[in-house]
Design a protein around this motif. Structure first.
Motif, PDB file in Angstrom:
ATOM      1  N   ASP A   5       1.174 -86.703  44.088  1.00 54.88           N
ATOM      2  CA  ASP A   5      -0.106 -87.348  43.791  1.00 54.88           C
ATOM      3  C   ASP A   5      -0.830 -87.784  45.061  1.00 54.88           C
ATOM      4  O   ASP A   5      -2.054 -87.695  45.151  1.00 54.88           O
ATOM      5  CB  ASP A   5       0.118 -88.549  42.876  1.00 54.88           C
ATOM      6  CG  ASP A   5       0.609 -88.138  41.498  1.00 54.88           C
ATOM      7  OD1 ASP A   5       0.292 -87.019  41.079  1.00 54.88           O
ATOM      8  OD2 ASP A   5       1.317 -88.934  40.851  1.00 54.88           O
ATOM      9  N   ARG A   6      -0.074 -88.253  46.050  1.00 55.66           N
ATOM     10  CA  ARG A   6      -0.699 -88.589  47.330  1.00 55.66           C
ATOM     11  C   ARG A   6      -1.378 -87.367  47.935  1.00 55.66           C
ATOM     12  O   ARG A   6      -2.463 -87.465  48.512  1.00 55.66           O
ATOM     13  CB  ARG A   6       0.340 -89.164  48.297  1.00 55.66           C
ATOM     14  CG  ARG A   6       0.713 -90.606  48.017  1.00 55.66           C
ATOM     15  CD  ARG A   6       1.475 -91.208  49.177  1.00 55.66           C
ATOM     16  NE  ARG A   6       2.836 -90.689  49.236  1.00 55.66           N
ATOM     17  CZ  ARG A   6       3.884 -91.267  48.663  1.00 55.66           C
ATOM     18  NH1 ARG A   6       3.729 -92.375  47.966  1.00 55.66           N
ATOM     19  NH2 ARG A   6       5.085 -90.748  48.786  1.00 55.66           N
ATOM     20  N   LYS A   7      -0.732 -86.204  47.805  1.00 56.67           N
ATOM     21  CA  LYS A   7      -1.314 -84.976  48.336  1.00 56.67           C
ATOM     22  C   LYS A   7      -2.610 -84.621  47.619  1.00 56.67           C
ATOM     23  O   LYS A   7      -3.577 -84.161  48.253  1.00 56.67           O
ATOM     24  CB  LYS A   7      -0.305 -83.831  48.226  1.00 56.67           C
ATOM     25  CG  LYS A   7       0.866 -83.924  49.189  1.00 56.67           C
ATOM     26  CD  LYS A   7       1.826 -82.763  49.003  1.00 56.67           C
ATOM     27  CE  LYS A   7       2.985 -82.839  49.982  1.00 56.67           C
ATOM     28  NZ  LYS A   7       3.961 -81.725  49.773  1.00 56.67           N
ATOM     29  N   ILE A   8      -2.647 -84.833  46.314  1.00 53.27           N
ATOM     30  CA  ILE A   8      -3.864 -84.548  45.542  1.00 53.27           C
ATOM     31  C   ILE A   8      -5.019 -85.412  46.046  1.00 53.27           C
ATOM     32  O   ILE A   8      -6.133 -84.926  46.297  1.00 53.27           O
ATOM     33  CB  ILE A   8      -3.626 -84.805  44.040  1.00 53.27           C
ATOM     34  CG1 ILE A   8      -2.681 -83.743  43.467  1.00 53.27           C
ATOM     35  CG2 ILE A   8      -4.952 -84.793  43.275  1.00 53.27           C
ATOM     36  CD1 ILE A   8      -2.246 -84.027  42.038  1.00 53.27           C
ATOM     37  N   LEU A   9      -4.750 -86.699  46.202  1.00 50.48           N
ATOM     38  CA  LEU A   9      -5.803 -87.620  46.642  1.00 50.48           C
ATOM     39  C   LEU A   9      -6.226 -87.350  48.081  1.00 50.48           C
ATOM     40  O   LEU A   9      -7.420 -87.331  48.397  1.00 50.48           O
ATOM     41  CB  LEU A   9      -5.324 -89.060  46.482  1.00 50.48           C
ATOM     42  CG  LEU A   9      -5.117 -89.536  45.046  1.00 50.48           C
ATOM     43  CD1 LEU A   9      -4.531 -90.942  45.024  1.00 50.48           C
ATOM     44  CD2 LEU A   9      -6.424 -89.491  44.264  1.00 50.48           C
TER      45      LEU A   9
END
Length: 225
Positions: A5-9
């Motif tokens: 999720d950090r990568k998505i953001l």
């Protein structure tokens, strides 16, 4: 928050930044929308002389908004995106900034108020737990209260990638944090915000003590609890 999720953001905001640079569009907002949003968020209480935590601070535009209005605060901002923090530091060297995932990062000290504006808009996996965990940690770190902005169900979304919670459902969750919650749906048809207060003591006529100045003149009256 999971690393996925950090990568998505990070990708979403970094792609915006590479396209727009230091611009509100890099944060996922449209031009001309910040003043109404910040005006309502910062109407939660008297901020002058207080310490505030800005979760997902971006370029620290909230701090600039307060300074422009002569409101002096001890400001700390945290953001996942190092590019945004570098710009924020260059704009406001007197403030404190942290690069990191708010859910995972240990932030020293406590704050009077904590604010969130925009970090919930883009959906990630297990999005609702992300929202609730963030609000719960903000509330724990604030001594007076928190304010958070959301996209409303009425906002337009062609991609289906944005988060549009039901305002009343969000109020129900916030009522698990505090008995004193305010829902604001009066500033933009596509957004709403919630105030969640720490001060829930009940005084005269069963009103929250911090609600209004009228209660200050009635301190000798019997409390109704």
């Amino acid at each position: 928050m999971r690393e996925q999720d950090r990568k998505i953001l990070r990708k979403f905001y970094r792609d915006n930044y590479l396209q727009y640079g230091h611009d509100i569009k890099s944060l996922g907002w449209l031009e001309g929308t910040q003043e109404a949003r910040f005006t309502v968020l910062t109407s939660i209480g008297d901020l002058d002389g207080s310490s505030i935590l800005d979760v997902g601070c971006g370029f620290a535009d909230l701090y600039g908004f307060l300074r422009d209005r002569g409101i002096s605060v001890d400001y700390t901002g945290i953001d996942l995106n190092p590019e945004f923090i570098e710009i924020a530091k260059s704009r406001y060297p007197d403030a404190r900034f942290i690069v990191g995932d708010f859910e995972e990062t240990k932030i020293p000290g406590r704050f009077d108020w904590a604010f969130e504006c925009g970090i919930f808009n883009l959906k990630v996996h297990e999005h609702r737990p992300f929202v609730e965990n963030t609000l719960r940690k903000m509330f724990k770190m604030a001594s007076k209260g928190i304010a958070a902005d959301f996209l409303s169900p009425a906002s337009y979304d062609l991609t289906g990638e944005m988060y549009h919670p039901d305002p009343l459902e969000m109020v129900r969750y916030c009522n698990r944090l505090s008995k004193r919650v305010v829902l604001r749906c009066d500033y933009k048809p596509t957004e709403f915000c919630v105030y969640v207060y720490k001060d829930t003591d009940v005084g005269v006529m069963s009103a929250f003590r911090g609600f209004g100045s009228a209660l200050k003149d009635l301190t000798t009256e019997k409390d109704y609890r």
